[in-house]
Every structure is written in structure tokens, then in C-alpha cells.
Design an enzyme around this catalytic site. Structure first.
Site, PDB file in Angstrom:
ATOM      1  N   SER A  37       0.815  -1.226   0.000  1.00  0.00           N
ATOM      2  CA  SER A  37       0.000   0.000   0.000  1.00  0.00           C
ATOM      3  C   SER A  37       0.842   1.267   0.000  1.00  0.00           C
ATOM      4  CB  SER A  37      -0.927   0.015   1.212  1.00  0.00           C
ATOM      5  OG  SER A  37      -0.181  -0.114   2.395  1.00  0.00           O
ATOM      6  N   ASP A 341      -4.012   7.431   8.358  1.00  0.00           N
ATOM      7  CA  ASP A 341      -5.105   6.582   8.862  1.00  0.00           C
ATOM      8  C   ASP A 341      -4.632   5.551   9.885  1.00  0.00           C
ATOM      9  OD1 ASP A 341      -3.598   4.906   7.333  1.00  0.00           O
ATOM     10  OD2 ASP A 341      -5.176   4.370   5.917  1.00  0.00           O
ATOM     11  N   HIS A 344      -0.972   4.306   7.106  1.00  0.00           N
ATOM     12  CA  HIS A 344      -0.343   4.977   5.964  1.00  0.00           C
ATOM     13  C   HIS A 344      -0.035   6.426   6.279  1.00  0.00           C
ATOM     14  CE1 HIS A 344      -3.062   1.700   4.534  1.00  0.00           C
ATOM     15  NE2 HIS A 344      -1.911   1.318   4.012  1.00  0.00           N
TER      16      HIS A 344
END
Ligand SMILES: *[C@@H]1O[C@H](CO)[C@@H](O)[C@H](O)[C@H]1NC(C)=O
Ligand SMILES: *[C@@H]1O[C@H](CO)[C@@H](O)[C@H](O)[C@H]1NC(C)=O
Ligand SMILES: *[C@@H]1O[C@H](CO)[C@@H](O)[C@H](O)[C@H]1NC(C)=O
Ligand SMILES: *[C@@H]1O[C@H](CO)[C@@H](O)[C@H](O)[C@H]1NC(C)=O
Ligand SMILES: *[C@@H]1O[C@H](CO)[C@@H](O)[C@H](O)[C@H]1NC(C)=O
Ligand SMILES: *[C@@H]1O[C@H](CO)[C@@H](O)[C@H](O)[C@H]1NC(C)=O
Length: 366
Positions: A37, A341, A344
Site C-alpha cells: 500500500s 489513517d 499509511h
């Protein structure tokens, strides 16, 4: 020698050194990216059929854009620096994606080690490499039929392109849910062996420019602090979980050794190792110096200080827990937060990291 001449000479050499350190030589016809990610530009969402929820993307794209961030990722800033368009996700088929300047195989949740039933992403590093090999073969086939076909990289670009990697975080952080630190430290060798297998397949296909990010201080993520840092004795002076950072550092030492080995094995390849860990830890430790107010607490989350992280609800979503609605909402000003979040980084933090990468001060190799 006249002292004035010496002084001028020193100034000139100083400037040359500075210029060299400043200019990460950055000119490639295409970029092929592999990872999780940290550099997913829409892959997992496209593959699994979900839309990353707003407020992801609110700061820059004004739509979530498949990224787990309020805006751009490190890879987006690096593409900008190379004057190349943002990378399209390999599996994104909507809107005539153009892959001429590269392709992104990174998918959120991916590991280096093969995926298992518990994995978030089935697209582990080995699968991403196979996807690339298929992408390459089909691209060349299309070009054979039509030399001026414009939506895939030229044959030359596969050789002269930049191959970027940012993966390993999920192998390490994920393992802490079921393994002890000694077990995780002992598994690093196998993780890197799998990485090596993939890199060699890419080399054999003609890849020559490798750009490898190490992993960040995983123990400083609100998610890992919430999960593994409830006992203050597990935290270091920055408020990060010591064991996770220890695993990240051990992985990084072996990754750097692997990069050196790769360079000696393949003298005709460029291998650049980028020390993301040092950049991120410096940012967290000296956050106010870089304009941030919150070094650990997440911007988009639920629960409020000190972490504003609740594993039951992800950024932008609402859940009913025990009859009560809980929502993970964005903060008012994400530019003063490092964590977006809980897992990240914010666009502001990513921009800082990318600018540090571009100084060349954290890169070794070539
Ligand atoms: C070849 O590709 C170009 C650019 O994508 C396109 O304009 C052209 O029509 C194609 N030619 C053939 C014969 O398909
Ligand atoms: C390695 O990088 C240098 C500088 O960017 C470049 O000139 C050279 O062509 C690269 N080597 C290969 C094998 O692509
Ligand atoms: C924080 O900044 C100081 C001063 O520049 C530096 O000495 C220190 O190494 C930095 N901390 C980290 C963890 O990088
Ligand atoms: C739900 O509420 C009950 C009673 O207040 C409490 O004991 C339980 O821990 C709560 N469960 C969750 C998941 O919060
Ligand atoms: C955002 O700002 C508004 C108005 O200043 C304030 O009422 C609210 O509590 C703030 N929200 C957060 C999450 O900080
Ligand atoms: C790179 O590091 C050197 C030595 O620490 C420092 O003097 C220089 O300012 C740094 N360059 C940039 C562009 O940050």
C-alpha cells in the site's frame, strides 16, 4: 598555491559535491513498480472490486483514486520528479489506461512471501513479478503487430526503465500477530530469499535499473502502537514499539547486504538502495522541525488522542458496535499529521520523504 586560489578551488569542488548529492540522476523512459500500500495507486481496489472510501484522496485528487492516503504517495512525487505521469495500476481496466511510461503492480496488503488464506492481498511479490512478465510479453507482442502502438512501453523501455520496489512491511508487521520477535528475526532470511528470486527473474527478463526502498519504522504506526504498545515498557522514547522497529532494522541490514551482493553479481546493473527508515524516523523524531504537530496520532480515525486509531473501523467508514455508530473521520488539517489513517502516511509526510529521497543523501549504490 595562492591562498585565494585555494579558497576558490575549494568553493568550486564544494559546489560540485553538493550538486552531485542533490541530483539523483533521474531520467528513465518508463517505471515499473512493485510493492504494497505504500505505493499502491489503485491495484487492490481494481482487483478485488472495491472503492477506497472518501476522505481518502480529499487533499489532492478530490476522489479516493485507489490510494490509501489523503493525496499523493511517495511514488507519485518521484514520478513527478522524473517528469513522468502517475503510474497506472496493472489491473485497472477502466478509462483506457496508458502504460507507455510504466505500470504499477503494487497492491495494498501484499507481502514478499507467498500469500496464504489470511492474506489481505493474493498479489505477493512473486505474483507481481509474474504479472510483470506477462505484461512485458503481451506488450512486445502488440508492438510486433504494430510498431507505433502507443499504450505500452517500447521494447527499449523495458531495458532502460527503472524498476522500483517498496515491499516487506506486511511480512514483518503482519507476523507480529502470530509470531515472537526471535521467530520473526529468524524468518528474514527466507523473506529476502523470495525477494532475490523475484529480482533475478526481472534481471533475466532484461531489467537493469533497480531502485529498492527499505522498510520504515513500523513500530511508530498508530496501528502497531494500539496493538502491541499498550504496555508502556514496550515503547521507546519516541512512543514507538521497540520490537517492531528492531525487526524493521534487522530486515533493513540484511536488505542492504542483499543490494551489495546484487551489485557485485550483476556489474552491468544499477542497484540503488534507499534508506526510507532513516528518513521516516528522523521525521517522527523531529516532526516540529519539519512543520508537523502530530508525530504518531492518526489524522483519519476514531477514538481521539493519543492515537486516534480504532482497529474496528477504517478511515472513511462507519460501523455499529454494540448498538453505537462509530465513524473514522478525517482531522481538520492533515498537513500537520504524519500518519493519515494509522497505517499509511499523509500526503504531507510523503512529500517530505520524497524530497529527502531526492537529495540523494539516503541513497547508496549505482
Ligand atoms: C497502431 O497504433 C497506433 C497508435 O496506437 C494507431 O493509431 C494505429 O491505428 C495502429 N495501427 C494499426 C494497423 O492497428
Ligand atoms: C546506470 O545508470 C546510469 C546513470 O543513470 C546510466 O547512464 C546507465 O545507462 C545505467 N546502466 C544501465 C545498465 O542501464
Ligand atoms: C533529530 O534531529 C537531530 C538534529 O538535527 C539529529 O541529530 C537527530 O539524529 C534526529 N533524530 C533522528 C531520530 O533522526
Ligand atoms: C458491549 O457492551 C458491553 C456492555 O456495556 C461490554 O461489556 C462489551 O465489552 C461491549 N463490547 C464491545 C465490542 O465493545
Ligand atoms: C475541526 O474544527 C472545528 C471548527 O474549528 C471544530 O469544531 C472540530 O472539533 C474540529 N475537528 C477535529 C476533528 O479536530
Ligand atoms: C546531505 O547531507 C549532508 C551531510 O549530512 C548535509 O550537509 C547536506 O545539507 C545534505 N543535503 C541536503 C540537500 O539535504
Amino acid at each position: 598555491m595562492d591562498s585565494k586560489i585555494v579558497a576558490v578551488f575549494q568553493v568550486v569542488t564544494f559546489c560540485i559535491c553538493l550538486a552531485a548529492a542533490n541530483s539523483v540522476a533521474f531520467s528513465y523512459p518508463a517505471v515499473f513498480n512493485f510493492g504494497d500500500s505504500n505505493s499502491d495507486t489503485g491495484e487492490l481496489g481494481a482487483a478485488m472490486g472495491f472503492l477506497v472510501a472518501p476522505p481518502n484522496g480529499e487533499k489532492y485528487f478530490k476522489t479516493p483514486s485507489g490510494r490509501f492516503c489523503d493525496g499523493r504517495l511517495i511514488v507519485d512525487f518521484l514520478m513527478d520528479a522524473m517528469k513522468l505521469p502517475f503510474l497506472n495500476a496493472y489491473m485497472n481496466s477502466v478509462g483506457l489506461p496508458n502504460f507507455q511510461r510504466g505500470c504499477n503492480f503494487a497492491a495494498a496488503g501484499s507481502t514478499i512471501l507467498p500469500a496464504n488464506a489470511a492474506s489481505i492481498s493474493p498479489f505477493s511479490f512473486g505474483v507481481q513479478v509474474y504479472q510483470f512478465l506477462r505484461f512485458r510479453a503481451l506488450s512486445l507482442q502488440l508492438l510486433q503487430g504494430n510498431k507505433s502502438y502507443q499504450y505500452v512501453p517500447s521494447e527499449d523501455s523495458f531495458e532502460k526503465g527503472l524498476y522500483m520496489f517498496d515491499i516487506g512491511q506486511n511480512d514483518l508487521a503482519g507476523a507480529f500477530y502470530s509470531k515472537t520477535l526471535p521467530q520473526i528475526l529468524a524468518s528474514i532470511q527466507a523473506i529476502l530469499l523470495e525477494f532475490e528470486t523475484g529480482i533475478k527473474k526481472l534481471y533475466d527478463s532484461g531489467a537493469r535499473n533497480f531502485w529498492i526502498h527499505n522498510t520504515g519504522p513500523l513500530g511508530c504506526l498508530p496501528q502497531t502502537v494500539a496493538q502491541f504498545g499498550t504496555n508502556p515498557s514496550t515503547l521507546d522514547e519516541l512512543g514507538c514499539v521497540s520490537s517492531l522497529n528492531q525487526a524493521a532494522k534487522a530486515f533493513n541490514i540484511q536488505l542492504q547486504a542483499f543490494c551489495s551482493k546484487l551489485k557485485s553479481q550483476y556489474p552491468d546493473a544499477n542497484v540503488t538502495h534507499v534508506d526510507i527508515y532513516t528518513i521516516k524516523l528522523n521525521l517522527i523524531a523531529n516532526s516540529s522541525k519539519y512543520g508537523f504537530k502530530h508525530s504518531i496520532m492518526a489524522c483519519c480515525g476514531h477514538g481521539g488522542p493519543p492515537l486516534n486509531f480504532d482497529s474496528r473501523v477504517s478511515c472513511g467508514l462507519t460501523k455499529i458496535v454494540n448498538g453505537t455508530e462509530i465513524t473514522a473521520k478525517s482531522c481538520n488539517d492533515s498537513s500537520v499529521y504524519i500518519s493519515w489513517d494509522g497505517t499509511h502516511y499523509t500526503e504531507a509526510a510523503n512529500e517530505h520523504v520524497a524530497s529527502q529521497i531526492l537529495t540523494g543523501n539516503y541513497s547508496t549504490g549505482k
